[in-house]
Design a protein around this motif. Structure first.
Motif, short mmCIF file in Angstrom:
data_model
loop_
_atom_site.label_atom_id
_atom_site.label_comp_id
_atom_site.label_asym_id
_atom_site.label_seq_id
_atom_site.Cartn_x
_atom_site.Cartn_y
_atom_site.Cartn_z
N ALA B 46 -2.33 -2.87 -4.78
CA ALA B 46 -2.92 -3.88 -3.58
C ALA B 46 -2.53 -3.84 -2.36
N PRO B 77 -3.75 -5.70 2.88
CA PRO B 77 -4.44 -6.38 1.59
C PRO B 77 -5.60 -7.19 1.64
N ILE B 82 -9.03 -6.87 -3.62
CA ILE B 82 -8.22 -6.69 -4.80
C ILE B 82 -7.33 -7.81 -5.26
N LEU B 84 -4.85 -10.43 -7.21
CA LEU B 84 -3.61 -10.55 -7.99
C LEU B 84 -3.11 -11.58 -8.83
#
Lengths: 268, 397
Positions: B46, B77, B82, B84
């Motif tokens: 991440a 990030p 991505i 999370l």
């Protein structure tokens, strides 16, 4: 209360002493006031001028403190323990320093022969001491640590977990600051702003040394009270009246800020 | 989207050295005990941690590259796409459920893919809200859109968090034990919801877990991570049905022993104990190769006193004597080490700590078995699966 978490009875005694110490002086002031003369004292031209100057400088100083203090708190809170600790200790130095010492220090920095003041005078002909700007600087100097400490505490409590989530959702650092960090620490910012304003409004020592006591330019309420109190017996009554006025103004502003702070939370 | 991560991360004394690959529409379950490096792997992918060496690459887009060959790449990030999702939903407390879900579409500098196309690179407030409402509807919470997180239950909060993660339209979704903080029933509901939503979203997903049920329900492939290294990976049936080591076996709830294959389907452990398998060993190992045998604890039957005298010395008496039937268990002695509560009765472990048995408390009482008792064990050959031992390294393709 019978929930087993009661206070030891012995502790009520020192608590009462503390409360008396905080409240009785104000009661004394109210009792001692020459009430029939109070209205005249507080609508006098001198009093209104001092009050206007006080509000104007304290509000300006508070706005300045918020603009630069919140970012400083952010830097301190997000630095490593070493650098953060050092920055925090240095930033809160004015908190433990007598304001008079602060006034002298400001004079030696910004005075005509000072480190920065000399340059300003030579290059631009700008002289800061004994101006209204000096009052604002002195107030900011003593009040800023209150804001920084309060906001930094809020930032530490909020942590960085929400910010991390926001970043993984695609938000840039600026968006995260604006939409996540600031709203999360808002109560801390408001509390810090209140403390900061109260401190700026009451500021005397640094102002007296660095800005002087010129009526209409640098004579804020605390300086007006001091001046009146040092005068003859009649003037002392107006000192008391001005003191009461300052207390009322401070309380009103605190209440206004409180209602503003709690309002958004009531929204469904 | 194909995620490729090949990373070496150091944190104090701990070293993670792992490589994973996940294709679009695929879910990889990363199983491992606490401290095995699962969360470190996710955080590095991440962009929250910097590896000492390695590469993170999504569809050829380099997100992280740290090596001697070229300049270091560390994409921040928020540009990685991505998502999370952890065990704590971490909904923004000052925003309503709807505003939480709308946060991604509203904040990211990306053109929306789903729903009405917005004019600019960023969704307008109204557009973001209408799309957020659809995502909330997908997780069954459209009716609670106006609620603040504090007014939602834990399961509802996690649903909102799922909608929020998906609404940001990530190419890769990282799930870090998303069901760990929920009670069993809620976890099961959220698990099926995740399966349904992941299938619809068609992204590359990595789920980190130490719950084998997560792997069974959600994952197409399973990788076993232990002490910073991937020990085994592949289809769940292979990784968990034919575990490579005792850790993977424990996840699957199986006993695992290793030995050499002898005549009559008997696997001889190094200390001489015999375990017989009823099935043929596939693929057939070469003579002298190590063979792994796995069996559930319920297949281990405890018999009161040793019926085979000191078979630990392993003359061939047990095997030859038992060979007439060929499918009968070969008992051997064992000393009870500990009794622990199990889901159905009592779990019994034995000295040497490689075999556990499960039986009812009533059976144990009838046998008069306690800690320190010497008993005889017989393992039902029909429940024993044996296969050539997997090489511990180099399994990952």
């Amino acid at each position: 209360m019978r929930d087993g978490t009661g206070i030891p009875r012995l502790l009520y005694l020192p608590a009462a002493v503390a409360f008396a110490l905080l409240v009785l002086p104000i009661v004394g002031l109210i009792v001692r006031a020459d009430w029939p003369r109070v209205p005249a004292a507080i609508v006098s031209a001198e009093a209104l001028s001092a009050l206007g100057l006080s509000l104007q400088t304290a509000i300006t100083a508070t706005v300045l403190c918020v603009i630069v203090g919140v970012p400083l708190a952010l830097v301190i809170a997000r630095s490593g323990p070493r650098i953060g600790g050092l920055l925090r200790a240095l930033s809160t130095l004015p908190l433990v320093m007598p304001p008079l010492v602060g006034g002298i220090a400001l004079l030696y920095l910004l005075g005509r022969n000072g480190l920065v003041g000399g340059v300003l005078d030579l290059a631009f002909g700008i002289r800061i001491p004994f101006t209204t700007a000096a009052v604002v600087i002195a107030q900011s100097f003593v009040a800023l640590p209150f804001l920084v400490i309060s906001v930094e505490g809020a930032l530490r409590t909020a942590g960085t977990r929400f910010e991390t989530v926001a970043a993984t959702l695609g938000a840039s650092r600026w968006t995260v600051f604006r939409r996540i960090t600031l709203p999360l620490i808002l109560p801390g910012v408001v509390a810090g702003t209140v403390l900061c304003f109260a401190r700026a409004l009451g500021e005397f020592g640094a102002t007296a040394l660095f800005a002087g006591n010129a009526a209409g330019i640098t004579r804020t309420m605390p300086l007006a009270i001091y001046t009146a109190f040092n005068g003859a017996g009649v003037a002392q009554d107006s000192a008391i009246a001005l003191s009461l006025l300052l207390i009322v103004v401070a309380v009103v502003i605190l209440l206004l800020l409180r209602s503003w702070r709690t309002e958004p939370e009531r929204r469904p | 989207m194909t995620l490729i991560a090949d990373l070496e991360v150091h944190r104090g004394d701990f070293t993670l050295d792992a490589r994973i690959r996940v294709d679009r529409g695929e879910t990889l379950a990363l199983l491992g005990p606490n401290g095995s490096g699962k969360s470190t792997l996710l955080a590095t992918v991440a962009g929250l941690l910097t590896p000492r060496r390695g590469l993170v690459n999504v569809d050829g887009r380099v997100l992280t590259r740290v090596d001697e060959a070229g300049p270091t790449v560390l994409m921040s990030p928020h540009r990685r796409r991505i998502g999370l999702l952890g065990q704590d939903p971490l909904l923004f407390p000052h925003l309503s459920a709807l505003e939480n879900v709308a946060f991604g579409p509203r904040s990211s500098g990306r053109r929306p893919v789903r729903g009405a196309a917005a004019g600019g690179p960023r969704a307008t407030a109204a557009d973001a809200r209408s799309r957020a409402l659809r995502w909330l509807d997908d997780v069954g919470l459209a009716g609670l859109a106006a609620r603040k997180p504090a007014e939602l239950s834990g399961g509802q909060q996690q649903r909102v968090a799922i909608a929020r993660a998906l609404a940001a339209e990530p190419g890769v979704l990282l799930l870090d034990e998303p069901m760990a903080a929920l009670d069993v029933e809620t976890a099961a509901l959220i698990r099926s919801l995740l399966r349904e939503r992941l299938a619809a979203a068609n992204l590359a997903t990595v789920i980190v877990t130490h719950d084998v049920v997560d792997a069974l329900v959600l994952a197409d492939r399973v990788a076993i991570l232990d002490d910073g290294r991937i020990l085994d990976s592949g289809e769940a049936a292979d990784v968990l049905g034919r575990p490579a080591n005792r850790f993977a076996a424990a996840l699957a709830g199986l006993n695992l022993v290793e030995g050499t294959l002898e005549a009559g389907g008997v696997i001889r452990l190094p200390d001489g104990r015999p375990v017989r398998t009823g099935d043929a060993v596939t693929p057939m190992p070469d003579a002298g190769d190590r063979v792994t045998a796995v069996f559930p604890p319920t297949a281990v039957r405890i018999v009161a006193s040793p019926t085979v005298r000191a078979s630990g010395t392993a003359s061939s008496d047990g095997i030859d004597a038992a060979s007439p039937a060929g499918d009968q268990a070969v008992p051997f002695p064992a000393t009870v080490a500990r009794l622990e509560p199990a889901v159905r009765g009592v779990r019994v472990t034995f000295a040497g700590d490689d075999i556990a048995a499960e039986c009812s408390a009533a059976e144990l009482l009838a046998l008069g078995v306690g800690e320190g008792s010497t008993v005889s064990l017989s393992i039902d050959p029909a429940c024993v699966t044996a296969y050539p031992a997997k090489s511990p390294l180099g399994v990952m393709g």
